[in-house]
Motif scaffolding. Structure first.
Motif, PDB file in Angstrom:
ATOM      1  N   ARG A 272     -11.104  -5.229   1.552  1.00 23.40           N
ATOM      2  CA  ARG A 272     -11.910  -4.860   2.740  1.00 23.40           C
ATOM      3  C   ARG A 272     -11.152  -5.163   4.038  1.00 23.40           C
ATOM      4  NH1 ARG A 272     -15.693  -1.468   2.620  1.00 23.40           N
ATOM      5  NH2 ARG A 272     -16.741  -1.452   0.655  1.00 23.40           N
ATOM      6  N   THR A 273     -10.242  -6.152   3.997  1.00 21.82           N
ATOM      7  CA  THR A 273      -9.495  -6.467   5.223  1.00 21.82           C
ATOM      8  C   THR A 273      -8.555  -5.330   5.611  1.00 21.82           C
ATOM      9  OG1 THR A 273      -7.640  -7.602   4.111  1.00 21.82           O
ATOM     10  CG2 THR A 273      -9.564  -8.954   4.739  1.00 21.82           C
ATOM     11  N   LEU A 274      -8.293  -4.407   4.695  1.00 23.93           N
ATOM     12  CA  LEU A 274      -7.447  -3.249   5.005  1.00 23.93           C
ATOM     13  C   LEU A 274      -8.215  -2.117   5.685  1.00 23.93           C
ATOM     14  CD1 LEU A 274      -5.243  -3.054   1.806  1.00 23.93           C
ATOM     15  CD2 LEU A 274      -4.454  -3.479   4.145  1.00 23.93           C
ATOM     16  N   GLU A 275      -9.526  -2.262   5.827  1.00 24.29           N
ATOM     17  CA  GLU A 275     -10.325  -1.186   6.419  1.00 24.29           C
ATOM     18  C   GLU A 275      -9.808  -0.743   7.782  1.00 24.29           C
ATOM     19  OE1 GLU A 275     -14.916   0.240   7.188  1.00 24.29           O
ATOM     20  OE2 GLU A 275     -14.549  -1.774   6.421  1.00 24.29           O
ATOM     21  N   PRO A 276      -9.523  -1.654   8.729  1.00 23.73           N
ATOM     22  CA  PRO A 276      -9.029  -1.174  10.023  1.00 23.73           C
ATOM     23  C   PRO A 276      -7.685  -0.448   9.908  1.00 23.73           C
ATOM     24  CG  PRO A 276      -9.339  -3.583  10.062  1.00 23.73           C
ATOM     25  CD  PRO A 276      -9.728  -3.096   8.708  1.00 23.73           C
ATOM     26  N   VAL A 277      -6.850  -0.873   8.977  1.00 22.92           N
ATOM     27  CA  VAL A 277      -5.545  -0.223   8.779  1.00 22.92           C
ATOM     28  C   VAL A 277      -5.742   1.185   8.230  1.00 22.92           C
ATOM     29  CG1 VAL A 277      -3.355  -0.358   7.516  1.00 22.92           C
ATOM     30  CG2 VAL A 277      -4.432  -2.458   8.377  1.00 22.92           C
ATOM     31  N   ILE A 278      -6.553   1.311   7.187  1.00 26.89           N
ATOM     32  CA  ILE A 278      -6.799   2.607   6.557  1.00 26.89           C
ATOM     33  C   ILE A 278      -7.495   3.552   7.535  1.00 26.89           C
ATOM     34  CG2 ILE A 278      -8.015   3.784   4.674  1.00 26.89           C
ATOM     35  CD1 ILE A 278      -5.575   2.071   3.785  1.00 26.89           C
ATOM     36  N   MET A 279      -8.469   3.042   8.278  1.00 24.81           N
ATOM     37  CA  MET A 279      -9.185   3.895   9.231  1.00 24.81           C
ATOM     38  C   MET A 279      -8.274   4.313  10.386  1.00 24.81           C
ATOM     39  SD  MET A 279     -11.828   4.414   7.584  1.00 24.81           S
ATOM     40  CE  MET A 279     -12.591   5.515   8.757  1.00 24.81           C
ATOM     41  N   ALA A 280      -7.369   3.434  10.819  1.00 25.26           N
ATOM     42  CA  ALA A 280      -6.408   3.802  11.865  1.00 25.26           C
ATOM     43  C   ALA A 280      -5.496   4.915  11.366  1.00 25.26           C
ATOM     44  CB  ALA A 280      -5.595   2.584  12.293  1.00 25.26           C
ATOM     45  N   LEU A 281      -5.081   4.843  10.095  1.00 25.03           N
ATOM     46  CA  LEU A 281      -4.268   5.913   9.516  1.00 25.03           C
ATOM     47  C   LEU A 281      -5.041   7.223   9.477  1.00 25.03           C
ATOM     48  CD1 LEU A 281      -2.572   3.994   6.574  1.00 25.03           C
ATOM     49  CD2 LEU A 281      -1.421   4.930   8.591  1.00 25.03           C
ATOM     50  N   LYS A 282      -6.330   7.153   9.142  1.00 27.47           N
ATOM     51  CA  LYS A 282      -7.155   8.361   9.101  1.00 27.47           C
ATOM     52  C   LYS A 282      -7.298   8.972  10.484  1.00 27.47           C
ATOM     53  CE  LYS A 282     -11.632  10.309   7.898  1.00 27.47           C
ATOM     54  NZ  LYS A 282     -11.496  11.312   8.943  1.00 27.47           N
ATOM     55  N   VAL A 283      -7.591   8.144  11.480  1.00 26.97           N
ATOM     56  CA  VAL A 283      -7.745   8.644  12.852  1.00 26.97           C
ATOM     57  C   VAL A 283      -6.447   9.285  13.324  1.00 26.97           C
ATOM     58  CG1 VAL A 283      -8.076   7.926  15.260  1.00 26.97           C
ATOM     59  CG2 VAL A 283      -9.615   7.080  13.488  1.00 26.97           C
ATOM     60  N   TRP A 284      -5.320   8.611  13.083  1.00 30.20           N
ATOM     61  CA  TRP A 284      -4.027   9.160  13.488  1.00 30.20           C
ATOM     62  C   TRP A 284      -3.767  10.493  12.785  1.00 30.20           C
ATOM     63  CZ3 TRP A 284       0.586  10.905  11.737  1.00 30.20           C
ATOM     64  CH2 TRP A 284       1.610  11.003  12.664  1.00 30.20           C
ATOM     65  N   GLY A 285      -4.072  10.547  11.481  1.00 29.30           N
ATOM     66  CA  GLY A 285      -3.885  11.789  10.724  1.00 29.30           C
ATOM     67  C   GLY A 285      -4.763  12.910  11.246  1.00 29.30           C
TER      68      GLY A 285
ATOM     69  N   ILE B  97       0.831  -1.218   0.000  1.00 30.74           N
ATOM     70  CA  ILE B  97       0.000   0.000   0.000  1.00 30.74           C
ATOM     71  C   ILE B  97       0.858   1.258   0.000  1.00 30.74           C
ATOM     72  CG2 ILE B  97      -1.993  -1.124   1.060  1.00 30.74           C
ATOM     73  CD1 ILE B  97      -1.200   0.250   3.713  1.00 30.74           C
ATOM     74  N   ASP B  98       2.131   1.126  -0.436  1.00 31.33           N
ATOM     75  CA  ASP B  98       3.014   2.286  -0.428  1.00 31.33           C
ATOM     76  C   ASP B  98       2.632   3.273  -1.521  1.00 31.33           C
ATOM     77  OD1 ASP B  98       3.909   1.052  -2.746  1.00 31.33           O
ATOM     78  OD2 ASP B  98       6.020   1.328  -2.305  1.00 31.33           O
ATOM     79  N   GLY B  99       3.239   4.396  -1.469  1.00 28.60           N
ATOM     80  CA  GLY B  99       2.962   5.427  -2.460  1.00 28.60           C
ATOM     81  C   GLY B  99       2.023   6.466  -1.887  1.00 28.60           C
ATOM     82  N   LYS B 100       1.984   7.569  -2.558  1.00 29.25           N
ATOM     83  CA  LYS B 100       1.204   8.709  -2.083  1.00 29.25           C
ATOM     84  C   LYS B 100      -0.302   8.483  -2.197  1.00 29.25           C
ATOM     85  CE  LYS B 100       0.837  13.677  -2.860  1.00 29.25           C
ATOM     86  NZ  LYS B 100       1.389  14.814  -3.591  1.00 29.25           N
ATOM     87  N   TRP B 101      -0.728   7.670  -3.146  1.00 27.91           N
ATOM     88  CA  TRP B 101      -2.151   7.628  -3.478  1.00 27.91           C
ATOM     89  C   TRP B 101      -2.891   6.353  -3.114  1.00 27.91           C
ATOM     90  CZ3 TRP B 101      -3.783  12.245  -4.300  1.00 27.91           C
ATOM     91  CH2 TRP B 101      -2.935  13.192  -4.860  1.00 27.91           C
ATOM     92  N   LYS B 102      -2.212   5.226  -2.969  1.00 29.29           N
ATOM     93  CA  LYS B 102      -2.932   3.967  -2.763  1.00 29.29           C
ATOM     94  C   LYS B 102      -3.815   3.989  -1.524  1.00 29.29           C
ATOM     95  CE  LYS B 102       0.141   0.842  -5.199  1.00 29.29           C
ATOM     96  NZ  LYS B 102       1.067  -0.276  -5.048  1.00 29.29           N
ATOM     97  N   GLY B 103      -3.300   4.471  -0.416  1.00 27.74           N
ATOM     98  CA  GLY B 103      -4.095   4.524   0.808  1.00 27.74           C
ATOM     99  C   GLY B 103      -5.327   5.394   0.650  1.00 27.74           C
ATOM    100  N   VAL B 104      -5.173   6.498  -0.064  1.00 24.29           N
ATOM    101  CA  VAL B 104      -6.302   7.417  -0.276  1.00 24.29           C
ATOM    102  C   VAL B 104      -7.335   6.793  -1.210  1.00 24.29           C
ATOM    103  CG1 VAL B 104      -6.931   9.754  -1.000  1.00 24.29           C
ATOM    104  CG2 VAL B 104      -4.727   9.364   0.078  1.00 24.29           C
ATOM    105  N   ILE B 105      -6.862   6.116  -2.233  1.00 21.21           N
ATOM    106  CA  ILE B 105      -7.783   5.417  -3.138  1.00 21.21           C
ATOM    107  C   ILE B 105      -8.560   4.359  -2.362  1.00 21.21           C
ATOM    108  CG2 ILE B 105      -7.918   3.839  -5.117  1.00 21.21           C
ATOM    109  CD1 ILE B 105      -5.400   5.361  -6.222  1.00 21.21           C
TER     110      ILE B 105
ATOM    111  N   LEU C 236     -12.639   4.000  -1.749  1.00 20.01           N
ATOM    112  CA  LEU C 236     -13.357   2.795  -2.171  1.00 20.01           C
ATOM    113  C   LEU C 236     -14.020   2.079  -0.998  1.00 20.01           C
ATOM    114  CD1 LEU C 236     -11.016   1.398  -4.952  1.00 20.01           C
ATOM    115  CD2 LEU C 236     -13.251   2.490  -5.231  1.00 20.01           C
ATOM    116  N   LEU C 237     -13.597   2.389   0.227  1.00 19.86           N
ATOM    117  CA  LEU C 237     -14.294   1.833   1.397  1.00 19.86           C
ATOM    118  C   LEU C 237     -15.749   2.292   1.431  1.00 19.86           C
ATOM    119  CD1 LEU C 237     -11.617   2.244   4.226  1.00 19.86           C
ATOM    120  CD2 LEU C 237     -12.531   0.091   3.342  1.00 19.86           C
ATOM    121  N   GLN C 238     -16.009   3.443   0.832  1.00 24.56           N
ATOM    122  CA  GLN C 238     -17.354   4.010   0.837  1.00 24.56           C
ATOM    123  C   GLN C 238     -18.241   3.419  -0.252  1.00 24.56           C
ATOM    124  OE1 GLN C 238     -16.439   8.196   0.645  1.00 24.56           O
ATOM    125  NE2 GLN C 238     -15.003   7.966   2.329  1.00 24.56           N
ATOM    126  N   GLY C 239     -17.654   2.607  -1.147  1.00 23.77           N
ATOM    127  CA  GLY C 239     -18.455   1.954  -2.174  1.00 23.77           C
ATOM    128  C   GLY C 239     -17.786   1.991  -3.532  1.00 23.77           C
TER     129      GLY C 239
END
Length: 139
Positions: free
Chosen positions: A92-105, A24-32, A36-39
């Motif tokens: 979808r299994t990355l949801e907790p990882v992505i959301m943890a990054l969002k909360v931290w940010g 999931i490295d790179g500037k954009w993958k996490g944001v993408i 996509l978590l929203q649908g």
């Protein structure tokens, strides 16, 4: 300078972290992935949500996410072709990882703004360490 990446990720306890970040490295993958978590989204809908990404970069990042099994690309046979992107069950299994990054940010954006304010015009942040009374030399 190229990054050194391990061929085998069983080298140390930290290799699992390296393996995850590699995917999931790179500037954009996490944001993408976050969007996509929203649908399901079409290409241009993703691009509108990421106004600073180029079409080429978005295409590249989506292809890599698809190759790694995180994103499903569905092409509908119509004119013009309709293409949709959605998360796979693995994505979808990355949801907790992505959301943890969002909360931290969210929690640390204020910290970053405070640092930038303290750094001032020079853009440098420095720390002044005052010796404690116990460490002062006696003359």
């Amino acid at each position: 300078m190229t990054r050194i990446r391990h061929q085998s990720l069983d080298c140390s306890p930290g290799c699992a972290v390296e393996a995850t970040l590699q995917l999931i490295d790179g500037k954009w993958k996490g944001v993408i992935l976050y969007h996509l978590l929203q649908g399901t989204l079409r290409f241009n809908a993703i691009r509108r949500r990421l106004p600073n990404i180029t079409q080429r970069m978005l295409t590249t990042q989506l292809r890599e996410l698809e190759r790694d099994g995180f994103v499903l690309r569905t092409v509908y046979p119509e004119v013009p072709p309709k293409v949709e992107y959605s998360l796979t069950p693995r994505g979808r299994t990355l949801e907790p990882v992505i959301m943890a990054l969002k909360v931290w940010g969210d929690e640390n954006m204020k910290f970053r703004q405070d640092i930038e304010t303290c750094a001032g015009e020079s853009g440098m942040l420095s720390t002044v360490i005052q010796p404690s009374p116990a460490t002062k030399s006696h003359s």
